[in-house]
Write a protein that holds these residues in place. Structure first.
Motif, short mmCIF file in Angstrom:
data_model
loop_
_atom_site.label_atom_id
_atom_site.label_comp_id
_atom_site.label_asym_id
_atom_site.label_seq_id
_atom_site.Cartn_x
_atom_site.Cartn_y
_atom_site.Cartn_z
N MET A 328 1.06 -1.32 -0.11
CA MET A 328 0.05 -0.10 -0.27
C MET A 328 0.92 0.88 0.36
O MET A 328 0.97 2.30 -0.64
CB MET A 328 -0.97 0.07 1.27
N ARG A 329 2.18 1.20 0.93
CA ARG A 329 2.18 2.95 0.46
C ARG A 329 3.34 2.85 -0.23
O ARG A 329 3.51 3.90 -0.97
CB ARG A 329 3.45 1.87 2.13
N HIS A 331 2.76 1.36 -3.51
CA HIS A 331 1.43 1.72 -4.80
C HIS A 331 1.24 2.69 -4.68
O HIS A 331 -0.30 2.98 -5.08
CB HIS A 331 1.56 0.74 -5.19
N ARG A 332 0.70 4.10 -2.92
CA ARG A 332 -0.36 4.50 -2.84
C ARG A 332 -0.11 5.73 -4.28
O ARG A 332 -1.83 6.35 -3.94
CB ARG A 332 0.31 5.62 -1.35
N ASP A 333 0.91 5.80 -5.22
CA ASP A 333 0.49 7.02 -6.29
C ASP A 333 -0.68 6.41 -6.86
O ASP A 333 -1.21 7.04 -7.94
CB ASP A 333 1.09 7.01 -6.30
N ARG A 334 -0.35 4.90 -7.51
CA ARG A 334 -1.74 4.43 -8.69
C ARG A 334 -2.45 3.88 -8.86
O ARG A 334 -3.43 3.67 -9.10
CB ARG A 334 -0.35 3.08 -8.69
N PHE A 335 -3.27 3.63 -6.73
CA PHE A 335 -4.01 2.83 -6.56
C PHE A 335 -4.57 3.76 -5.73
O PHE A 335 -3.83 4.12 -4.69
CB PHE A 335 -3.54 1.60 -6.19
N ASP A 336 -5.92 4.83 -5.31
CA ASP A 336 -6.79 4.68 -4.79
C ASP A 336 -7.16 4.15 -3.61
O ASP A 336 -7.81 3.69 -4.08
CB ASP A 336 -7.42 5.92 -5.02
N TRP A 337 -6.16 3.14 -2.44
CA TRP A 337 -6.76 2.67 -1.54
C TRP A 337 -8.27 2.71 -1.47
O TRP A 337 -8.68 1.79 -0.37
CB TRP A 337 -5.91 2.07 -0.47
N ASP A 338 -7.90 3.97 -1.18
CA ASP A 338 -9.22 5.13 0.09
C ASP A 338 -10.86 4.56 -0.63
O ASP A 338 -12.10 4.38 -0.37
CB ASP A 338 -9.26 6.20 0.30
#
Length: 371
Positions: A328-329, A331-338
């Protein structure tokens, strides 16, 4: 040391199929090796809904606190605790996620190196909240981290609710892909189910460099996110309710071969045989979704005709929790985890959130604990 309240509000299951009750539960003293946290966010899993409905044994042995996906802030460290399970300094105020407790003294834990198969685990949402250590579920203002439970710090870049989701769905998929083995650039991955498991499987299949990722599921909100997270093709089960038609679409997309890898993340009884039908000869069938307990008719001849590799997955070890957070840390720019979190409600609205999850009206509801 800041004084703590003597009790915490918690949502407890008293009788299967009935609304959860909000009650006050004692806050325990902390044993050596244990940790007490104030809960920051809890997310709801289909497993919570199954337990609420009476699955996993039916009758409830005393009131239990449901919930097993949670992020907490450390408020008490038991004697001997100064680091998390991967060696990071751990202090009051740090955010963590944590695993079930594994005994560390059995063949599976020690010899086989498979603690998730431990024969003497200490499980959340399994111990009555009338007995020490009381706060043994995620739907509560505070939670007790067992002395034998792994725990890892949450990176600053990962939000509370996303980290809670990583503590079940993502860590399970990280473990599942370990057991699956590699995916190369020639291979098509077919994912049954567009819930949290299926969506996280979409992420890992995409990051693995699969030639094509096909997601079968619904409703449309989930499929929209699947495409954002790497699905090349989506098949809406509402628009294509006939399994034979879905199989024809998969065969058409794969030149008549079927999926090199099929991942059953739907968790419904019908998905197992349908998944085998979607699999190419010699393919790999990863089964991660079923928690329904139903018996499914099966033709053993399929094992000869298709020569598949069938891989089951059970839970995860603390290493998978840590790697889930790292993913998550990174690839936070590629995937909107929220984007996975489709609502946030206070604890008092837990029954509404559970009903919404049961009805597939949301991907992942969260419970917050404003203070």
């Amino acid at each position: 040391m800041t004084a703590l309240p003597t009790t915490a509000r918690a949502a407890v299951l008293v009788e299967a199929g009935k609304p959860l009750d909000i009650i006050d539960v004692p806050i325990p003293q902390v044993e050596p090796g244990a940790v007490l946290v104030e809960t920051l966010a809890s997310t709801i899993c289909a497993t919570d809904v199954h337990r609420w409905e009476g699955g996993f044994g039916g009758a409830v042995a005393g009131p239990i606190i449901l919930g097993h996906e949670m992020t907490g802030r450390v408020v008490r460290l038991g004697e001997g605790v100064s680091r998390d399970s991967v060696g990071e300094d751990l202090a009051v105020g740090d955010r963590i996620i944590w695993a079930h407790g594994f005994c560390g003294q059995c063949d599976q834990c020690v010899i086989e190196g498979q603690p998730m198969l431990c024969g003497r685990p200490t499980l959340y949402m399994a111990t009555p909240c009338s007995a020490f250590p009381y706060l043994t579920g995620g739907f509560a203002e505070y939670c007790y981290v067992f002395p034998n439970a792994g725990r890892v710090k949450v990176p600053d870049e990962v939000g509370d609710a996303a980290a809670a989701a990583a503590a079940c769905a993502l860590r399970t998929i990280v473990h599942a892909f370990d057991r699956l083995g590699g995916i190369d650039f020639r291979q098509t991955v077919v994912i049954q189910g567009a819930g949290p498991l299926g969506l996280f499987a979409t992420v890992l299949a995409s990051l693995s460099g699969a030639f094509r990722v096909i997601v079968i599921g619904g409703p449309s909100q989930r499929l929209d996110l699947a495409r954002e997270w790497g699905a090349d093709v989506t098949i809406d089960i509402g628009a294509v309710p006939d399994p034979a038609e879905r199989q024809a679409l998969v065969l058409e997309a794969t030149g008549g071969r079927g999926g090199d890898v099929v991942i059953e993340a739907a968790g419904v009884p019908e998905a197992f045989n349908e998944g085998l039908g979607l699999l190419r000869v010699g393919g790999r069938f990863l089964v991660v979704g079923p928690t329904h307990g139903a018996t499914v008719p099966f033709r053993p001849m399929t094992m000869i005709a298709k020569q598949p590799t069938i891989i089951g997955v059970r839970s995860a070890a603390i290493a998978h929790y840590g790697r889930a957070l790292s993913l998550m840390r990174r690839h936070r720019d590629r995937f909107d985890w929220d984007a996975l979190i489709t609502s946030t409600r206070p604890l008092e609205d837990i029954n509404e959130a559970m009903s919404s999850m049961k009805a597939w009206a949301e991907i992942k509801p969260a419970i917050s604990y404003p203070r």
